[in-house]
Design an enzyme around this catalytic site. Structure first.
Site, mmCIF file in Angstrom:
data_model
loop_
_atom_site.group_PDB
_atom_site.id
_atom_site.type_symbol
_atom_site.label_atom_id
_atom_site.label_comp_id
_atom_site.label_asym_id
_atom_site.label_seq_id
_atom_site.Cartn_x
_atom_site.Cartn_y
_atom_site.Cartn_z
ATOM 1 N N CYS A 1 0.806 -1.226 0.000
ATOM 2 C CA CYS A 1 0.000 0.000 0.000
ATOM 3 C C CYS A 1 0.837 1.272 0.000
ATOM 4 O O CYS A 1 0.297 2.383 -0.136
ATOM 5 C CB CYS A 1 -0.936 -0.014 1.202
ATOM 6 N N HIS B 1 -2.454 7.492 7.024
ATOM 7 C CA HIS B 1 -2.731 6.216 6.369
ATOM 8 C C HIS B 1 -4.134 5.763 6.780
ATOM 9 O O HIS B 1 -4.907 5.329 5.939
ATOM 10 C CB HIS B 1 -1.679 5.182 6.759
ATOM 11 N N GLU C 1 -0.565 4.740 14.461
ATOM 12 C CA GLU C 1 -0.179 5.921 13.693
ATOM 13 C C GLU C 1 -0.367 7.204 14.493
ATOM 14 O O GLU C 1 0.494 8.092 14.488
ATOM 15 C CB GLU C 1 -0.970 5.996 12.391
ATOM 16 N N LYS D 1 -9.499 7.942 3.482
ATOM 17 C CA LYS D 1 -9.968 6.574 3.236
ATOM 18 C C LYS D 1 -11.374 6.369 3.783
ATOM 19 O O LYS D 1 -12.055 5.413 3.407
ATOM 20 C CB LYS D 1 -9.014 5.562 3.862
ATOM 21 N N HIS E 1 -9.791 1.934 0.731
ATOM 22 C CA HIS E 1 -8.335 1.771 0.634
ATOM 23 C C HIS E 1 -7.968 1.290 -0.767
ATOM 24 O O HIS E 1 -8.281 0.166 -1.155
ATOM 25 C CB HIS E 1 -7.880 0.761 1.685
ATOM 26 N N PHE F 1 1.718 -3.608 3.877
ATOM 27 C CA PHE F 1 2.057 -4.921 4.410
ATOM 28 C C PHE F 1 3.539 -5.196 4.137
ATOM 29 O O PHE F 1 4.061 -4.908 3.068
ATOM 30 C CB PHE F 1 1.232 -6.020 3.732
#
Length: 416
Positions: free
Chosen positions: A165, A305, A316, A337, A342, A403
């Site tokens: 991502c 994110h 985060e 998002k 996403h 990831f």
């Protein structure tokens, strides 16, 4: 060696809440949700039955039908968004030195639908390997920038970055550095993804990564909310024209913002889970600020994110509080998002576009669908909840994580 300045001169967006950059921006500031029941395949036996699909999009409205058939959807999306960005930048393709124009693109997965369909077709046959001759060229992740360069004759650096991502944010940082070092005048960068497929939904469901709020898809993506239960899969593309400042000025280009820094780091922790203390996220934001030569207190806005996962959102925000200290509560923090879902490898691109447009318009898009306070999140942080806020944004940061522990951060500044 003195580094060149790099600016943004063109934008293109193809998203679940708008099929152009202007429609996308209107969707963002109005708090529009792109989530709805999936139309691409029968979801009866799937845990999650919704996603953020594109709306009213037909590739053949933009591409020759024969050419479109040779492309996976992720490449079709890349072509449409890059065409818009190139037109928006008003690049004269007859005058620009195409040897000094590159395409650096991001894709976390690439042609997943093509791969899925070809394997399913083979499995349902008699074992004879009858594969489409375009199977491999449609599937490979690097084909999107290849097609963009072929169409426009761009002969500079051309490749795809793959870091889950974080892919398109990494592509942007590479593009920034190529221009800074004087190797290119212009680079088309960004990312695209088309993973709303049987394999994509099934795979992420198997990981328990997706929200299963099937009774209310439009409210399922709810970053920072105490009842969040996973991310909502999205699709689309974002394209950004990065250009050397003097080159842009010489041709009278409109400049949206300056790209002043990029940072990268690794969590070095787990295949899919973020480090609970946000150590890698702290590092990437500090790396980005150092790269830009800026202080934490100069940042006005952070597009996080913020995927709407229980672990990721908390880690985060803890990292932001650690890096920015007391200034953190003066920053407008959001997660777009909540509206787009996403977009995996395209997330960094469309969220950077949101950050750039926040600078241009002086408006912070909201984090929608927030209803329940999470006691693990600092209540003093301004998460721009449920309603857009006006603000003079001089510096905006965009965070993107993938990831494998891949972290990327890009910093934009209002042009002097």
């Amino acid at each position: 060696m003195e580094l060149k300045r790099v600016v943004v001169t063109g934008l293109g967006a193809l998203t679940p809440i708008g099929n152009t950059k202007d429609e996308y921006w209107e969707g963002l500031i109005s708090g529009k949700s792109g989530a709805a029941p999936i139309t691409y395949f029968d979801t009866e036996k799937f845990k999650t039955k919704f996603a953020c699909e594109l709306k009213n999009f037909n590739a053949t409205d933009f591409l020759d039908r024969k050419e479109a058939r040779k492309m996976d959807r992720f490449t079709q999306y890349a072509m449409v968004a890059s065409d818009e960005a190139i037109a928006d930048a008003k690049l004269n393709l007859d005058e620009v030195n195409k040897l000094r124009v590159g395409v650096i693109w991001g894709a976390g997965i690439g042609g997943l639908e093509t791969f899925q369909n070809e394997v399913l077709n083979f499995a349902s046959g008699d074992g004879t390997p009858r594969f489409n001759p375009f199977f491999i060229p449609k599937m490979i992740a690097d084909i999107a920038p290849g097609n963009i360069s072929i169409k426009n004759g761009f002969m500079g650096p051309n490749y795809t970055t793959v870091s889950a991502c974080a892919s398109s944010a990494n592509a942007m940082i590479d593009a920034l550095n190529y221009i800074r070092l004087g190797h290119c005048d212009v680079i088309v960068t960004g990312g695209s993804e088309a993973a709303v497929t049987i394999a994509g939904m099934g795979g992420f469901n198997a990981m328990h990564a997706l929200s299963t709020r099937n009774d209310s898809p439009e409210t399922a993506s709810r970053p920072f909310d105490g009842t969040r239960d996973g991310f909502v899969l999205g699709e689309g593309a974002g394209a950004i024209i990065l250009e050397e400042y003097e080159h842009a000025k010489a041709r009278g280009a409109k400049i949206y913002a300056e790209v002043v820094g990029g940072g990268m780091s690794s969590d070095a922790h787990h295949m899919t889970a973020p480090h609970p203390d946000g150590i890698g996220v702290m590092a990437v934001m500090r790396n980005c600020l150092e790269n830009a030569g800026m202080k934490p207190e100069e940042v006005d806005h952070i597009n996080t994110h913020g995927t709407s996962t229980p672990l990721g959102d908390v880690a985060e925000l803890k990292a932001i509080t650690e890096v920015f200290g007391d200034h953190a509560k003066h920053i407008n923090i959001n997660s777009t998002k909540s509206m787009t879902g996403h977009l995996l490898g395209a997330a960094g691109a469309i969220e950077s576009i949101a950050s750039i447009l926040a600078i241009e318009h002086g408006i912070i898009p909201p984090t929608i669908n927030h209803e329940v306070v999470d006691e693990n999140i600092d209540s003093k942080l301004n998460l721009t909840l449920n309603k857009a806020e006006k603000r003079d944004v001089k510096v905006a940061m965009s965070n993107t994580f993938g990831f494998g522990g891949h972290n990327a951060c890009v910093l934009f500044k209002k042009i002097d």
